[in-house]
Design an enzyme around this catalytic site. Structure first.
Site, PDB file in Angstrom:
ATOM      1  N   LYS A  23      33.840  33.876  43.536  1.00 28.57           N
ATOM      2  CA  LYS A  23      33.230  34.771  42.558  1.00 28.57           C
ATOM      3  C   LYS A  23      34.289  35.694  41.953  1.00 28.57           C
ATOM      4  CE  LYS A  23      31.816  37.444  46.542  1.00 28.57           C
ATOM      5  NZ  LYS A  23      30.868  38.151  47.301  1.00 28.57           N
ATOM      6  N   SER A  40      27.800  46.854  48.968  1.00 29.52           N
ATOM      7  CA  SER A  40      28.618  46.842  47.745  1.00 29.52           C
ATOM      8  C   SER A  40      27.833  46.221  46.596  1.00 29.52           C
ATOM      9  CB  SER A  40      29.896  46.028  47.965  1.00 29.52           C
ATOM     10  OG  SER A  40      30.681  46.612  48.949  1.00 29.52           O
ATOM     11  N   HIS A  92      31.601  51.387  54.653  1.00 25.40           N
ATOM     12  CA  HIS A  92      32.853  50.775  55.117  1.00 25.40           C
ATOM     13  C   HIS A  92      33.742  51.833  55.775  1.00 25.40           C
ATOM     14  CE1 HIS A  92      32.198  47.709  51.668  1.00 25.40           C
ATOM     15  NE2 HIS A  92      31.925  47.101  52.791  1.00 25.40           N
ATOM     16  N   ARG A 137      24.317  46.101  59.849  1.00 25.24           N
ATOM     17  CA  ARG A 137      23.439  47.200  59.428  1.00 25.24           C
ATOM     18  C   ARG A 137      22.020  46.968  59.913  1.00 25.24           C
ATOM     19  NH1 ARG A 137      25.355  46.029  53.508  1.00 25.24           N
ATOM     20  NH2 ARG A 137      24.939  44.041  54.493  1.00 25.24           N
TER      21      ARG A 137
END
Ligand code: PNS
Length: 177
Positions: free
Chosen positions: A43, A130, A19, A92
């Protein structure tokens, strides 16, 4: 010339070196970059919104044109509120592309003047997420080099009492510290 204000939305639970790599790249091409941390409603995050914000602020203070904010609800509504004209997202691997494309096109439908800009992090971070960092930390694995030191410390404090972490480490390496 028109100034480009971009937001970089995400959960950042936790913030990773990937990040930060993207924030640095974004800070070089946008006039202003607002890191917008989502208050997750579905969540339960590992770090509270306040914790994620605090860590992000500490790690981005080196860039003058980068600021940190939080949001809830639709990302496009937040973008319009802060008068952003671009959204920064990282890609990515090819596997990210489908989800990101879907989100970018849906956001374009919701807010036609908001452009999504994709950037690639350094190759070294192309496998970093993450979710994996949380999982490795929760299982007592090493996360140094994946997240800033302050995040690493806070993660360990959160997921493992120190003695338990040490116990797992000893079992894995066979060595006592
Ligand atoms: O990097 P992340 O955590 O996957 O980020 C996802 C994020 C925050 C960009 C996305 O979930 C989002 O924009 N949420 C806000 C709600 C919203 O606008 N949903 C419609 C997306 S098309």
């Amino acid at each position: 010339m028109k100034k480009v204000i971009a937001i970089y939305p995400g959960s950042f639970d936790p913030l990773t070196n990937g990040h930060l790599d993207l924030i640095e790249r974004g800070s070089k091409i946008f006039d202003r970059l607002i890191v917008a941390i989502l208050r997750n409603t579905e969540k339960t995050p590992l770090f509270s919104l306040a914790e994620r914000r605090e860590m992000m602020m500490a790690m981005t203070e080196q860039w003058d044109n980068v600021s940190v904010d939080t949001f809830e609800g639709l990302m496009v509504d937040y973008a319009l509120k802060v008068e952003a004209n671009a959204v920064l997202r990282g890609i990515r691997a090819i596997s990210d592309y489908e989800y990101e494309l879907q989100m970018a096109l849906m956001n374009r439908k919701l807010a036609p003047n908001l452009e999504t800009v994709f950037m690639m992090p350094a190759e070294a971070y192309s496998y970093l997420s993450s979710r994996l960092v949380r999982e490795i930390a929760q299982l007592g694995g090493p996360i140094s080099g994946l997240v800033p030191e302050v995040v690493e410390r806070r993660l360990r404090e959160k997921v493992e009492p120190a003695h338990k972490f040490e116990e797992v480490r000893t079992r894995r390496t066979g060595k006592k510290k």
